[in-house]
Design an enzyme around this catalytic site. Structure first.
Site, PDB file in Angstrom:
ATOM      1  N   SER A 212      17.421  63.016 -18.904  1.00  0.00           N
ATOM      2  CA  SER A 212      17.168  62.056 -17.833  1.00  0.00           C
ATOM      3  C   SER A 212      17.030  60.649 -18.397  1.00  0.00           C
ATOM      4  CB  SER A 212      15.933  62.442 -17.016  1.00  0.00           C
ATOM      5  OG  SER A 212      14.803  62.576 -17.849  1.00  0.00           O
ATOM      6  N   GLU A 213      16.465  60.521 -19.630  1.00  0.00           N
ATOM      7  CA  GLU A 213      16.445  59.235 -20.331  1.00  0.00           C
ATOM      8  C   GLU A 213      16.542  59.436 -21.838  1.00  0.00           C
ATOM      9  OE1 GLU A 213      14.458  58.055 -16.471  1.00  0.00           O
ATOM     10  OE2 GLU A 213      13.603  59.348 -18.013  1.00  0.00           O
ATOM     11  N   THR A 214      17.085  58.407 -22.482  1.00  0.00           N
ATOM     12  CA  THR A 214      17.122  58.290 -23.944  1.00  0.00           C
ATOM     13  C   THR A 214      16.610  56.897 -24.291  1.00  0.00           C
ATOM     14  OG1 THR A 214      19.008  59.802 -24.178  1.00  0.00           O
ATOM     15  CG2 THR A 214      18.626  58.247 -25.984  1.00  0.00           C
TER      16      THR A 214
ATOM     17  N   HIS B 246       8.109  58.681 -18.790  1.00  0.00           N
ATOM     18  CA  HIS B 246       8.147  59.659 -19.878  1.00  0.00           C
ATOM     19  C   HIS B 246       8.822  59.113 -21.128  1.00  0.00           C
ATOM     20  CE1 HIS B 246      12.342  61.250 -19.569  1.00  0.00           C
ATOM     21  NE2 HIS B 246      12.041  62.016 -20.608  1.00  0.00           N
TER      22      HIS B 246
END
Length: 305
Positions: free
Chosen positions: A45-47, A76
């Protein structure tokens, strides 16, 4: 040039729970296009990408990418990136400060026996309250009816403390469980005030899911259509700030434990804290535990300039 990365599961104390995050270290020299390509490749969902701070008083510049876009702030990714950097630090710090597009993000580090066990961020911006929606409109986004939506305690509204989300309450845990994103409704109502995502929660939490005060889910556009996020810190802290703004408490901390990801097999626990003074919100926080999962290197062929 090889780039080191570490992945962690965030908002969980056990492997294969929470929300996965890839943290790319030594990201200096990577272009925005390359960062986006790497985030798309990881398909989390994110990096995050860690760069030297522009101001030496801070600890790092952190850029955050979903598989399809860069974000000014996210929950997060900050909790997980701080966990990784705190673990790697030669000299332990009680707080890290990240430079992000939404502003400075302080993250406090919790240790037990010298080991990093959890982190907690402070939202970079005050609560922003934007467009409101009707019960029928938000119900259509998640394939429910207007009767499944509660509006007596909060109107469905776009809110944010760094990144905007549509936040609303549903009447029951069963309604949360039955929810499914509707692509046509998402296309009709989003984007709105910079928001692309629908975050919804219920106070109807079964005893078996204690110690949660709320159970939540969040749907958003990913690289392959509408997908679900296992744990959304930035939406959760925005929702907590909204609920605190509506609460009659004038002074002190309002704390909520929010469960997310339970309906997709990645249970997450997000710990929120909103501080009020003289009836006004002073600060909003979200944190939790993390588990390191993988470590490796990646390289990009060709010119990295």
């Amino acid at each position: 040039m090889q780039r080191r990365y570490i992945t962690v599961d965030v908002f969980t104390d056990r492997a294969f729970g929470g929300n996965p995050l890839a943290v790319v270290l030594d990201a200096q020299g990577l272009s925005t296009a390359q960062m986006q390509a790497i985030a798309t490749e990881f398909n989390y969902s994110e990096t995050t990408f860690v760069l030297p701070p522009q101001d030496k008083a801070n600890d790092a510049q952190v850029r955050i990418f979903t598989p399809v876009r860069e974000l000014p702030f996210a929950g997060h990714p900050n909790v997980g990136t701080a966990f990784v950097l705190a673990q790697l630090a030669k000299e332990p710090k009680a707080r890290l400060i990240f430079e992000e597009k939404a502003g400075l993000v302080p993250v406090d580090i919790a240790r037990e026996g010298g080991r990093v066990v959890a982190t907690e961020l402070t939202a970079p911006q005050p609560l922003l309250r934007l467009s409101q929606f009707s019960a029928g409109e938000v119900a259509s986004l998640i394939s429910l009816t207007a009767d499944d939506v509660r509006t007596d305690r909060q109107a469905p509204q776009v809110v944010g403390v760094g990144t905007p989300f549509l936040v609303f309450e549903v009447a029951s845990r069963d309604a949360v469980r039955r929810a499914k994103p509707d692509a046509a409704a998402f296309a009709r109502f989003f984007p709105r005030d910079g928001a692309f995502s629908a975050y919804f929660y219920t106070r109807d939490v079964p005893v078996a899911e204690a110690p949660c005060d709320l159970q939540a889910r969040m749907f958003f556009p990913g690289s392959s259509g509408l997908i679900e996020d296992p744990a959304t810190g930035s939406a959760t802290v925005a929702a907590a700030a909204l609920l605190a703004a509506l609460d009659a408490l004038r002074d002190g901390d309002l704390k909520l434990t929010v469960g997310q990801g339970f309906d997709m097999g990645r249970p997450s626990l997000l710990l929120t804290r909103v501080r009020k003074q003289n009836g006004a919100i002073i600060s909003a926080h979200v944190g939790g535990a993390c588990v390191q999962m993988m470590e490796g290197t990646l390289s990009i062929a060709g010119n990295e300039g």
